[in-house]
Enzyme design. Structure first.
Site, PDB file in Angstrom:
ATOM      1  N   SER A   1      -9.339   5.609  -6.623  1.00  0.00           N
ATOM      2  CA  SER A   1      -8.577   4.424  -7.040  1.00  0.00           C
ATOM      3  C   SER A   1      -9.155   3.873  -8.346  1.00  0.00           C
ATOM      4  CB  SER A   1      -8.589   3.410  -5.902  1.00  0.00           C
ATOM      5  OG  SER A   1      -7.856   2.268  -6.245  1.00  0.00           O
TER       6      SER A   1
ATOM      7  N   HIS B   1      -4.599   6.142  -7.186  1.00  0.00           N
ATOM      8  CA  HIS B   1      -3.775   4.928  -7.194  1.00  0.00           C
ATOM      9  C   HIS B   1      -3.416   4.594  -8.636  1.00  0.00           C
ATOM     10  CE1 HIS B   1      -5.710   3.501  -3.148  1.00  0.00           C
ATOM     11  NE2 HIS B   1      -4.758   4.376  -2.956  1.00  0.00           N
TER      12      HIS B   1
ATOM     13  N   ASP C   1      -8.268   2.421   1.473  1.00  0.00           N
ATOM     14  CA  ASP C   1      -7.388   3.578   1.634  1.00  0.00           C
ATOM     15  C   ASP C   1      -8.255   4.835   1.678  1.00  0.00           C
ATOM     16  OD1 ASP C   1      -4.646   5.017  -0.314  1.00  0.00           O
ATOM     17  OD2 ASP C   1      -5.131   5.146   1.814  1.00  0.00           O
TER      18      ASP C   1
END
Lengths: 193, 262
Positions: free
Chosen positions: A15, A42, A135
């Site tokens: 991310s 992400h 996540d």
């Protein structure tokens, strides 16, 4: 970890700080690297996504955005397109989904990791890198449960340590490595594809 | 086994949906059901109508918004509508219309291009609940800011609020948009051609199907389009793997708009 153990795919979740992290790891892999790598990073949804092109220019192996129903090829890096979940089918093709966000994320690392674990089971390597949310923890745990190899970037070396920390909390991870150790570590794996 | 049972009992065919996302949705429903084994879902789906409704709704969760992918709508205005102006009257099929946001968006674009009165829109879906919502045309006001942004990016000539009115927490699309829209039940996996179309829009539905089903549906679309008609797919969707690929030329590579040349 046994070098005789044959792995067939690598999945990476990253991310915040992702571009730098991938820019460090991917160039370490030689042209002959045989494992496919499927990545969820992400991203903000925008008009153009230049990241695949940029990473491709820095790597010896092919880096591209994943296309709908594309069959996974050896030695290729596939990046999830912004705004879509990326999943792996039993016939080793990639499929996209516009299902709701999971943990505010689409693409979701958990979704990729869980579908990859179902398909590759113990022949899978899962890697969690820097990130600011949680996540990927569930996904990495499933990879471990199904016999795959789990690697997390050492939180101390991460631009954002939250995601690596959450992953380590959720699973007994096989290796915690500094960012610059991950590329050389992966070089040791060759599949019998 | 569950999918076979559903097909034989209800006629809804999920057997060629893309497996990975279908499995995820079924697991999600299973976790929420409180059942202990996945196999227990089969009798429940077959014999309990309410549970089957839940199942059906789970299988067709779709994320949609007004003027989604605004540049697609801009391309419709700039490239497709001018090409269709030669026709006195056109038929448009919105296949897999879900809860209707994209249908109303098309209607608005047609109005602003002064083409609405010459258009008949058929909006179909297999999910009756979604169709009902689409017919009502009532949406939550919380999305309006996003919709207004999309509308503007799509080349909107007035203001989105001209086409709806707000009350409490909802927004209702104006009746004038509905005049030339027919909402109907149609299942892409099992049903056939129902008319000859000038424009077919089916965006972000095919990604949920496997290649076999995608090909069936694309053949259905090719059979439903007149010569020179247009097919619009979702931004990541493709004709490349289908047997109808050579019946089309690409009008817009980026927005996935194709023109039938046979």
């Amino acid at each position: 970890m046994s070098l005789e153990h044959s792995y067939r795919a690598i999945v990476i979740g990253v991310s915040a700080g992702g571009l730098e992290a991938l820019s460090l790891i991917l160039p370490e892999l030689p042209e002959s690297f045989a494992l496919p790598i499927i990545v969820v990073q992400h991203l903000c949804e925008g008009r153009e996504n230049n990241i695949p092109k940029y990473l491709n220019s820095k790597s010896s192996i092919l880096v591209k955005e994943a296309d709908e129903k594309e069959v996974i090829q050896p030695g290729t890096v596939y990046l999830a397109p912004a705004g879509y979940h990326l999943l792996i089918e039993t016939d080793r093709s990639l499929s996209l989904s516009l299902d709701p966000r999971v943990n505010y994320a689409r693409p979701s690392i958990d979704i990729l990791f869980e579908s990859a674990a179902d398909v590759y089971e113990e022949e899978l390597i899962g890697i969690i890198l820097t990130g600011a949310n949680n996540d990927g923890s569930h996904g990495l745990r499933k990879i471990k449960q199904l016999g795959g190899l789990t690697i997390v970037q050492d939180p101390v070396t991460a631009a954002s340590d939250c995601m690596p920390l959450m992953a380590i909390q959720a699973t007994e991870v096989d290796h915690i490595l500094a960012l610059e150790e991950i590329g050389p570590f992966l070089r040791r794996f060759h599949s019998t594809l | 086994m569950l999918l076979e049972a559903v097909y034989h009992r209800y006629g809804y065919d999920f057997r060629h949906y893309a497996r990975a996302s279908l499995t995820r949705r079924i697991n999600h429903l299973f976790q929420r059901s409180g059942l202990k084994h996945l196999s227990e879902m089969i009798p429940k789906v077959l014999h309990e109508e309410l549970f089957f409704d839940q199942f059906l709704n789970h299988m067709s969760i779709t994320v949609t918004e007004m003027f989604r992918d605004p540049y697609f709508f801009a391309a419709i205005r700039e490239k497709v509508i001018p090409a269709l102006r030669t026709y006195p009257f056109i038929k448009i099929w919105h296949a897999g219309c879900s809860t209707g946001e994209e249908v109303y968006s098309m209607a608005i674009a047609l109005k602003e291009e002064e083409f609405y009165d010459r258009s008949q829109i058929y909006a179909t879906d297999y999910n009756k609940k979604s169709l009902f919502i689409a017919q009502e045309g009532i949406y939550s006001i919380s999305y309006m800011q996003q919709y207004i942004d999309n509308y503007n990016k799509a080349g909107g000539k007035c203001s989105l609020s001209d086409y709806c009115f707000a009350k409490y927490k909802s927004v209702k699309m104006s009746d004038s948009l509905k005049e030339n829209i027919t909402f109907a039940h149609h299942n892409l996996t099992t049903d056939g051609v129902f008319g000859e179309m000038n424009l077919i829009i089916c965006r972000n539905t095919l990604i949920y199907f496997d290649r076999t089903l995608q090909d069936r549906v694309l053949n259905l679309f090719a059979d439903s389009l007149c010569y020179g008609g247009f097919l619009c797919l979702g931004t990541k969707e493709t004709l490349d793997f289908s047997t109808v690929k050579n019946q089309f030329e690409t009008l817009s590579k980026r927005e996935k708009i194709f023109k039938k040349i046979t």
